[in-house]
Every structure is written in structure tokens, then in C-alpha cells.
Scaffold this active site. Structure first.
Site, PDB file in Angstrom:
ATOM      1  N   LYS A   1       0.834  -1.210   0.000  1.00  0.00           N
ATOM      2  CA  LYS A   1       0.000   0.000   0.000  1.00  0.00           C
ATOM      3  C   LYS A   1       0.867   1.258   0.000  1.00  0.00           C
ATOM      4  O   LYS A   1       0.511   2.268  -0.613  1.00  0.00           O
ATOM      5  CB  LYS A   1      -0.951  -0.029   1.190  1.00  0.00           C
ATOM      6  CG  LYS A   1      -1.954  -1.166   1.071  1.00  0.00           C
ATOM      7  CD  LYS A   1      -2.698  -1.430   2.345  1.00  0.00           C
ATOM      8  CE  LYS A   1      -3.503  -2.718   2.191  1.00  0.00           C
ATOM      9  NZ  LYS A   1      -2.609  -3.912   2.013  1.00  0.00           N
TER      10      LYS A   1
ATOM     11  N   ASP B   1       6.235  -1.324  11.155  1.00  0.00           N
ATOM     12  CA  ASP B   1       5.581  -2.585  11.482  1.00  0.00           C
ATOM     13  C   ASP B   1       6.094  -3.059  12.831  1.00  0.00           C
ATOM     14  O   ASP B   1       7.282  -2.879  13.149  1.00  0.00           O
ATOM     15  CB  ASP B   1       5.864  -3.655  10.414  1.00  0.00           C
ATOM     16  CG  ASP B   1       4.847  -4.780  10.449  1.00  0.00           C
ATOM     17  OD1 ASP B   1       3.962  -4.807   9.570  1.00  0.00           O
ATOM     18  OD2 ASP B   1       4.914  -5.630  11.360  1.00  0.00           O
TER      19      ASP B   1
ATOM     20  N   ASP C   1      10.702   2.993   9.761  1.00  0.00           N
ATOM     21  CA  ASP C   1      10.841   3.565  11.102  1.00  0.00           C
ATOM     22  C   ASP C   1      10.263   2.597  12.121  1.00  0.00           C
ATOM     23  O   ASP C   1       9.063   2.298  12.108  1.00  0.00           O
ATOM     24  CB  ASP C   1      10.113   4.914  11.171  1.00  0.00           C
ATOM     25  CG  ASP C   1      10.526   5.726  12.385  1.00  0.00           C
ATOM     26  OD1 ASP C   1      10.931   5.120  13.395  1.00  0.00           O
ATOM     27  OD2 ASP C   1      10.440   6.968  12.320  1.00  0.00           O
TER      28      ASP C   1
ATOM     29  N   CYS D   1      -8.054  -7.548   5.478  1.00  0.00           N
ATOM     30  CA  CYS D   1      -8.378  -8.455   4.373  1.00  0.00           C
ATOM     31  C   CYS D   1      -9.335  -9.524   4.899  1.00  0.00           C
ATOM     32  O   CYS D   1      -9.172 -10.713   4.647  1.00  0.00           O
ATOM     33  CB  CYS D   1      -7.127  -9.063   3.748  1.00  0.00           C
ATOM     34  SG  CYS D   1      -6.017  -9.869   4.911  1.00  0.00           S
TER      35      CYS D   1
END
Length: 380
Positions: free
Chosen positions: A228, A245, A268, A334
Site C-alpha cells: 500500500k 511494522d 521507522d 483483508c
């Protein structure tokens, strides 16, 4: 490998999966132990295994047993083929059928786990049956044209030169559906040179719906592989893109992907400050992607789903701190299950009255690619 030998290999892999081993792991172990198998054999066995897992219950009913052998017998019968033609016992083929083996009917058998049925129906309403049926079929392969490097026409020509056929989607010209030779993609120039990226249609439509403008600061809070992030990078110039993440290892391929795409993304581990747009593609059940990962459908439990919903709520609370007044947060999953989607968004809004929902959308295999949900939230 002969067709019968491929069936035997699929039976071996499926028995491991049914014993609790993840499908990808079971396939990898079989592949490493079967050096004689060529790339075509490995692809064929993988297809047999995944087709069986998509239709586990119904194929088991047709095959007479919830075993690798039963699933292969049931799969052949579901396809209108006589299993006896392949279950010959000759060479490396499976042993011949016993008298009356696998004669059960599959009418009325659901390929959605029993415990999940009521929640599935409640989440999808009148589309529940059709979406469940779609989950029994293989998912198409979608590409996103990287407009930093190519027009859709140029990308299509490059794919054709690679021997890959694709067609654009009328709703989004940069979304291409692969119609032939999808397995050549990774070796082709179009992919290698960053003209196209693998990305399903549903998240492509979601990213295209996000309001982005040059100069915006964007934080992809659960970036994973960064699909994305890269999709937004192709939409507007001069974006400040930060990827985060909780498990930085999930982002290990992102620098290489960004370089191939010709964009800059900063990774980051502990982002600070506020951003015009925060994307939260939260960990979820993946129920919208069960065509691609069918074994996860059978491994999901009620307890695991409750844990995921709690995890999502915590992630949303943390991500919201990075949204300034007038800023936006896009909550995505999702999944097609309501507790992870509208239920999660509603709970967040109850606890955060300074936010309001600007829009929401649920895509399913009936109208796009994978099942995918997005709620766009604004801080007043």
C-alpha cells in the site's frame, strides 16, 4: 512425474496438513525431499493441494474420508473424473480404490468451518452463500501498474514481450488481471524493472480511493511488505512516506521493492509525530484471502478470532495518536467478518468521539478480488 504420482504426492502433503502442519511448510518439506520433481511437478502438486483445501469438507464427503486420499478421490469426482483411472497402484500412483470407497454425497456440505457459519452469514447477509462458493475457486492474479515508470499500455506491451497476457479492469486502468502464464511473472522484465507490482484488485481500489495530494505526510502503520505504501507513492509526487511494522522483519523486502519501483520510503521502528494520513492494515483472520491461503480457513478458531479483534483495537488506539485534527486514518483488513470490520470501526468511534467515519467499503470476490474492508476515519 506421472499424473498418478502427482496425486500420491498431494496425498502425502495433505495428510501432513490435516495433522496440523501449515500447507506452505508441508509443500516445502515435500519439495526438498523430492529432488526428482521438476518445477512443473511442484506447481501441479501445489495446485492439487490448494484446490483440495479450498473444498475440504465437500471433497472429503465425495471421497468418503477426511484424509489426503479421500480429498483426492473427492476432488476427481467433483471434477467429473473417474478416480479409478489414476488410482491404479502402478508405478508411483495411489493404490486402487476399494469396493465402494468414496461414494458419499456432497450436497449441502459447506466449505466454511461449522463454528464460523453463523458469523459468516451474519457478516455477508444475502451474499454469504455466493461468497462461500467463490472461495472454493482459485483466485486470479492481479498486477498494479507503477505509473512512476509506465503507462498501462506500456506495461501491457512489456508483459506481452515476457509472454504474459493481462487485461485492465474497467474500474481502475492501472489494475491488470493476468490471464495467461502468471508463473512467468517473477522472471519477466516488466516485473523485474518495476513496471508492475503484484497487488490484488481490492486493495488497489482501496488505495485509489484514499485522498492523497503532493506534500502529504503518510504513515503506513502496519506496513508488512509495503504494497500500500508503494501504491500511494505512485499516485502523488513529493509524499513523505514512512513505513512501520511491529515486526520489522516483515518489511525486509520493502527497500528493494521501493528501489525497483523508483520511489523512496523511510522505514521507522518507532515513528514519532503526526501525519496527514495514517494507514492501518491490521493483522486479521485473512478470511477475505482464503482462496489464496485455504489452510488458514481451517486453522482459525473462535479464540484466535477474539485475540485478533483485541489486537486490532489496541493497534487502532496507538495509530490514532499519530492523527492530528483534520487528519485521516484508513482502517483496513483483508477480512469479510463483521467483528473485524464494521464492528471494530464502531467500537473505535464509541471510544474516540473526536473521530467520525467519512466512508466505508467492503469488497468481496463477487465485485473485486479478495475480500477487503476499509473504513476511512477523520479526526475533527
Amino acid at each position: 512425474m506421472t499424473p498418478g504420482a502427482r496425486i500420491s504426492a498431494a496425498i502425502e502433503v495433505l495428510d501432513r496438513v490435516l495433522a496440523g502442519q501449515p500447507a506452505e511448510q508441508a509443500l516445502l518439506r515435500w519439495s526438498r525431499a523430492s529432488r526428482f520433481a521438476g518445477s512443473g511437478d511442484r506447481a501441479a502438486v501445489r495446485d492439487l493441494v490448494f484446490d483440495a483445501l479450498r473444498c475440504r469438507n465437500s471433497h472429503a464427503a465425495l471421497g468418503g474420508a477426511l484424509t489426503g486420499r479421500g480429498l483426492m478421490i473427492g476432488g476427481l469426482r467433483a471434477a467429473g473424473r473417474d478416480p479409478a483411472a489414476l488410482f491404479t497402484g502402478q508405478g508411483h500412483a495411489p493404490e486402487p480404490l476399494a469396493e465402494g470407497e468414496g461414494a458419499g454425497p456432497a450436497h449441502g456440505v459447506s466449505d466454511i468451518p461449522d463454528w464460523l457459519g453463523p458469523l459468516w452469514n451474519g457478516s455477508l447477509g444475502e451474499d454469504a452463500g455466493a461468497v462461500a462458493a467463490a472461495m472454493r475457486r482459485r483466485a486470479p492474479v492481479w498486477l498494479r501498474v507503477n505509473t512512476r515508470k509506465a503507462t498501462p499500455a506500456k506495461a501491457l506491451r512489456a508483459l506481452a514481450d515476457d509472454g504474459i497476457a493481462a487485461t485492465p479492469d474497467p474500474r481502475l486502468e492501472t489494475a491488470l488481471r493476468v490471464t495467461e502464464n502468471e508463473r512467468r511473472l517473477a522472471q519477466g522484465r516488466a516485473y523485474r524493472d518495476g513496471l508492475v507490482e503484484l497487488q490484488d484488485l481490492s486493495p488497489q481500489l482501496a488505495c485509489a480511493a484514499l485522498p492523497v495530494a503532493p506534500g502529504m505526510r503518510v504513515l503506513d502503520y502496519c506496513a508488512g511488505g509495503g504494497g500500500k505504501t508503494l501504491a500511494l507513492a505512485a499516485r502523488a509526487a513529493d509524499l513523505t512516506l514512512v513505513a512501520h511494522d511491529a515486526d520489522p522483519a516483515r518489511m525486509r523486502d520493502l527497500p528493494q521493492r521501493a528501489a525497483r519501483a523508483g520511489v523512496q520510503v523511510r522505514l521507522d521502528a518507532d515513528p514519532a509525530g503526526r501525519f496527514d494520513l495514517v494507514i492501518v492494515d491490521a493483522p486479521c483472520s485473512g478470511s477475505g484471502t482464503w482462496r489464496r491461503t485455504p489452510d488458514s480457513k481451517w486453522r482459525l478458531t473462535e479464540a484466535a478470532l477474539r485475540d485478533l479483534v483485541a489486537l486490532q483495537a489496541g493497534i487502532l488506539r496507538k495509530a490514532a495518536r499519530h492523527v492530528p485534527p483534520g487528519g485521516l486514518m484508513a482502517y483496513m483488513t483483508c477480512s469479510v467478518l463483521d467483528p473485524e470490520n464494521d464492528g471494530q470501526a464502531a467500537a473505535f468511534l464509541r471510544d474516540h468521539p473526536g473521530f467520525s467515519q467519512v466512508s466505508r467499503r467492503l469488497w468481496t470476490p463477487l465485485d473485486a478480488g479478495d475480500g477487503f474492508f476499509m473504513s476511512l476515519l477523520a479526526r475533527r
